[in-house]
Design a protein around this motif. Sequence first.
Motif, PDB file in Angstrom:
ATOM      1  N   CYS A 259       0.838  -1.202   0.000  1.00  0.00           N
ATOM      2  CA  CYS A 259       0.000   0.000   0.000  1.00  0.00           C
ATOM      3  C   CYS A 259       0.874   1.253   0.000  1.00  0.00           C
ATOM      4  O   CYS A 259       0.598   2.226  -0.712  1.00  0.00           O
ATOM      5  CB  CYS A 259      -0.923   0.007   1.213  1.00  0.00           C
ATOM      6  SG  CYS A 259      -2.115  -1.350   1.239  1.00  0.00           S
ATOM      7  N   HIS A 260       1.945   1.230   0.794  1.00  0.00           N
ATOM      8  CA  HIS A 260       2.884   2.349   0.857  1.00  0.00           C
ATOM      9  C   HIS A 260       3.537   2.578  -0.504  1.00  0.00           C
ATOM     10  O   HIS A 260       3.631   3.709  -0.990  1.00  0.00           O
ATOM     11  CB  HIS A 260       3.935   2.044   1.928  1.00  0.00           C
ATOM     12  CG  HIS A 260       4.822   3.178   2.258  1.00  0.00           C
ATOM     13  ND1 HIS A 260       6.107   2.997   2.682  1.00  0.00           N
ATOM     14  CD2 HIS A 260       4.620   4.514   2.235  1.00  0.00           C
ATOM     15  CE1 HIS A 260       6.652   4.173   2.905  1.00  0.00           C
ATOM     16  NE2 HIS A 260       5.779   5.113   2.645  1.00  0.00           N
ATOM     17  N   GLN A 261       3.953   1.495  -1.144  1.00  0.00           N
ATOM     18  CA  GLN A 261       4.583   1.598  -2.458  1.00  0.00           C
ATOM     19  C   GLN A 261       3.612   2.165  -3.491  1.00  0.00           C
ATOM     20  O   GLN A 261       3.978   2.991  -4.326  1.00  0.00           O
ATOM     21  CB  GLN A 261       5.072   0.214  -2.912  1.00  0.00           C
ATOM     22  CG  GLN A 261       5.813   0.218  -4.216  1.00  0.00           C
ATOM     23  CD  GLN A 261       7.174   0.872  -4.106  1.00  0.00           C
ATOM     24  OE1 GLN A 261       7.782   0.869  -3.048  1.00  0.00           O
ATOM     25  NE2 GLN A 261       7.651   1.426  -5.194  1.00  0.00           N
ATOM     26  N   LYS A 262       2.363   1.753  -3.414  1.00  0.00           N
ATOM     27  CA  LYS A 262       1.356   2.245  -4.363  1.00  0.00           C
ATOM     28  C   LYS A 262       1.128   3.746  -4.195  1.00  0.00           C
ATOM     29  O   LYS A 262       1.033   4.489  -5.184  1.00  0.00           O
ATOM     30  CB  LYS A 262       0.037   1.479  -4.176  1.00  0.00           C
ATOM     31  CG  LYS A 262      -1.036   1.886  -5.158  1.00  0.00           C
ATOM     32  CD  LYS A 262      -0.637   1.526  -6.576  1.00  0.00           C
ATOM     33  CE  LYS A 262      -1.769   1.815  -7.549  1.00  0.00           C
ATOM     34  NZ  LYS A 262      -1.398   1.464  -8.911  1.00  0.00           N
ATOM     35  N   ILE A 263       1.051   4.214  -2.964  1.00  0.00           N
ATOM     36  CA  ILE A 263       0.858   5.649  -2.712  1.00  0.00           C
ATOM     37  C   ILE A 263       1.974   6.456  -3.368  1.00  0.00           C
ATOM     38  O   ILE A 263       1.727   7.430  -4.074  1.00  0.00           O
ATOM     39  CB  ILE A 263       0.806   5.939  -1.199  1.00  0.00           C
ATOM     40  CG1 ILE A 263      -0.493   5.423  -0.609  1.00  0.00           C
ATOM     41  CG2 ILE A 263       0.956   7.434  -0.922  1.00  0.00           C
ATOM     42  CD1 ILE A 263      -0.545   5.485   0.906  1.00  0.00           C
ATOM     43  N   HIS A 264       3.217   6.019  -3.161  1.00  0.00           N
ATOM     44  CA  HIS A 264       4.353   6.777  -3.695  1.00  0.00           C
ATOM     45  C   HIS A 264       4.555   6.570  -5.198  1.00  0.00           C
ATOM     46  O   HIS A 264       5.254   7.358  -5.830  1.00  0.00           O
ATOM     47  CB  HIS A 264       5.623   6.453  -2.908  1.00  0.00           C
ATOM     48  CG  HIS A 264       5.615   7.060  -1.544  1.00  0.00           C
ATOM     49  ND1 HIS A 264       5.820   8.393  -1.325  1.00  0.00           N
ATOM     50  CD2 HIS A 264       5.394   6.505  -0.336  1.00  0.00           C
ATOM     51  CE1 HIS A 264       5.735   8.646  -0.038  1.00  0.00           C
ATOM     52  NE2 HIS A 264       5.473   7.516   0.591  1.00  0.00           N
ATOM     53  N   SER A 265       3.944   5.540  -5.772  1.00  0.00           N
ATOM     54  CA  SER A 265       4.046   5.370  -7.223  1.00  0.00           C
ATOM     55  C   SER A 265       3.003   6.214  -7.960  1.00  0.00           C
ATOM     56  O   SER A 265       3.173   6.531  -9.124  1.00  0.00           O
ATOM     57  CB  SER A 265       3.907   3.900  -7.613  1.00  0.00           C
ATOM     58  OG  SER A 265       2.598   3.449  -7.390  1.00  0.00           O
ATOM     59  N   VAL A 266       1.931   6.586  -7.269  1.00  0.00           N
ATOM     60  CA  VAL A 266       0.863   7.360  -7.902  1.00  0.00           C
ATOM     61  C   VAL A 266       1.034   8.867  -7.674  1.00  0.00           C
ATOM     62  O   VAL A 266       0.824   9.655  -8.586  1.00  0.00           O
ATOM     63  CB  VAL A 266      -0.521   6.895  -7.377  1.00  0.00           C
ATOM     64  CG1 VAL A 266      -1.632   7.795  -7.884  1.00  0.00           C
ATOM     65  CG2 VAL A 266      -0.777   5.460  -7.791  1.00  0.00           C
ATOM     66  N   PHE A 267       1.423   9.255  -6.464  1.00  0.00           N
ATOM     67  CA  PHE A 267       1.456  10.668  -6.099  1.00  0.00           C
ATOM     68  C   PHE A 267       2.883  11.176  -5.896  1.00  0.00           C
ATOM     69  O   PHE A 267       3.743  10.435  -5.432  1.00  0.00           O
ATOM     70  CB  PHE A 267       0.678  10.911  -4.804  1.00  0.00           C
ATOM     71  CG  PHE A 267      -0.733  10.428  -4.864  1.00  0.00           C
ATOM     72  CD1 PHE A 267      -1.676  11.092  -5.627  1.00  0.00           C
ATOM     73  CD2 PHE A 267      -1.136   9.300  -4.171  1.00  0.00           C
ATOM     74  CE1 PHE A 267      -2.981  10.650  -5.691  1.00  0.00           C
ATOM     75  CE2 PHE A 267      -2.429   8.846  -4.222  1.00  0.00           C
ATOM     76  CZ  PHE A 267      -3.359   9.524  -4.991  1.00  0.00           C
ATOM     77  N   THR A 268       3.093  12.448  -6.209  1.00  0.00           N
ATOM     78  CA  THR A 268       4.363  13.099  -5.886  1.00  0.00           C
ATOM     79  C   THR A 268       4.312  13.531  -4.427  1.00  0.00           C
ATOM     80  O   THR A 268       3.247  13.562  -3.802  1.00  0.00           O
ATOM     81  CB  THR A 268       4.592  14.339  -6.772  1.00  0.00           C
ATOM     82  OG1 THR A 268       3.576  15.305  -6.470  1.00  0.00           O
ATOM     83  CG2 THR A 268       4.565  13.978  -8.249  1.00  0.00           C
ATOM     84  N   GLU A 269       5.468  13.914  -3.885  1.00  0.00           N
ATOM     85  CA  GLU A 269       5.500  14.378  -2.498  1.00  0.00           C
ATOM     86  C   GLU A 269       4.709  15.668  -2.333  1.00  0.00           C
ATOM     87  O   GLU A 269       4.071  15.884  -1.306  1.00  0.00           O
ATOM     88  CB  GLU A 269       6.939  14.544  -2.026  1.00  0.00           C
ATOM     89  CG  GLU A 269       7.627  13.221  -1.828  1.00  0.00           C
ATOM     90  CD  GLU A 269       8.946  13.341  -1.103  1.00  0.00           C
ATOM     91  OE1 GLU A 269       9.360  14.478  -0.779  1.00  0.00           O
ATOM     92  OE2 GLU A 269       9.556  12.300  -0.851  1.00  0.00           O
ATOM     93  N   ALA A 270       4.740  16.524  -3.343  1.00  0.00           N
ATOM     94  CA  ALA A 270       3.984  17.774  -3.266  1.00  0.00           C
ATOM     95  C   ALA A 270       2.478  17.493  -3.218  1.00  0.00           C
ATOM     96  O   ALA A 270       1.737  18.132  -2.461  1.00  0.00           O
ATOM     97  CB  ALA A 270       4.317  18.671  -4.447  1.00  0.00           C
ATOM     98  N   GLU A 271       2.015  16.517  -4.015  1.00  0.00           N
ATOM     99  CA  GLU A 271       0.591  16.158  -3.988  1.00  0.00           C
ATOM    100  C   GLU A 271       0.194  15.567  -2.645  1.00  0.00           C
ATOM    101  O   GLU A 271      -0.881  15.860  -2.118  1.00  0.00           O
ATOM    102  CB  GLU A 271       0.276  15.152  -5.101  1.00  0.00           C
ATOM    103  CG  GLU A 271       0.336  15.735  -6.497  1.00  0.00           C
ATOM    104  CD  GLU A 271       0.212  14.659  -7.564  1.00  0.00           C
ATOM    105  OE1 GLU A 271      -0.359  14.987  -8.624  1.00  0.00           O
ATOM    106  OE2 GLU A 271       0.660  13.519  -7.349  1.00  0.00           O
ATOM    107  N   LEU A 272       1.077  14.737  -2.085  1.00  0.00           N
ATOM    108  CA  LEU A 272       0.793  14.154  -0.774  1.00  0.00           C
ATOM    109  C   LEU A 272       0.720  15.239   0.297  1.00  0.00           C
ATOM    110  O   LEU A 272      -0.129  15.187   1.187  1.00  0.00           O
ATOM    111  CB  LEU A 272       1.851  13.119  -0.401  1.00  0.00           C
ATOM    112  CG  LEU A 272       1.784  11.795  -1.149  1.00  0.00           C
ATOM    113  CD1 LEU A 272       2.990  10.941  -0.812  1.00  0.00           C
ATOM    114  CD2 LEU A 272       0.505  11.065  -0.822  1.00  0.00           C
ATOM    115  N   ALA A 273       1.598  16.238   0.215  1.00  0.00           N
ATOM    116  CA  ALA A 273       1.632  17.288   1.235  1.00  0.00           C
ATOM    117  C   ALA A 273       0.416  18.203   1.152  1.00  0.00           C
ATOM    118  O   ALA A 273      -0.105  18.633   2.181  1.00  0.00           O
ATOM    119  CB  ALA A 273       2.915  18.102   1.098  1.00  0.00           C
TER     120      ALA A 273
END
Length: 143
Positions: free
Chosen positions: A87-101
């Motif tokens: 799940c963690h890998q999927k989050i970081h494969s879809v979104f950039t850090e800026a989008e997550l923030a």
Amino acid sequence: MTYAVRAMLTGFARRRPSVPLLLTHGRQTHPALRPRQPARATAPDSPAATRCPLCGRQLVPGPSTDLHHPVPRSHGGREVVPMHRVCHQKIHSVFTEAELATTFHDWHALRRHPAMAEFIRWIARKPPEYYDRNRSTRARRGR
């Protein structure tokens, strides 16, 4: 000639450090250079620590569990949440850090995203220890 040998020969004793040093493989290391222990988000006995916040499946301690910063550390995030590695890998494969923030630091917003909703439907049928070794994030983005 090393400092320790020179100190023994000249009788000059090195001052004792004010911070205790850790012996690692015969070497002393300063506490600031030691590997940091990850912060615990919740108590291990609490019910929140037993379920993945993204997919809701049971968390099994071990290599299938990662710690995730909902707001990336590069954007000032400090909170740490345990979740499945896949799940963690999927989050970081879809979104950039800026989008997550800015947008996707909320679990409800993550679950509503079409790619994540499809992933959650797919992963719900897998066992809790499941980990899919797929292409890395950089390979997917074409870097």
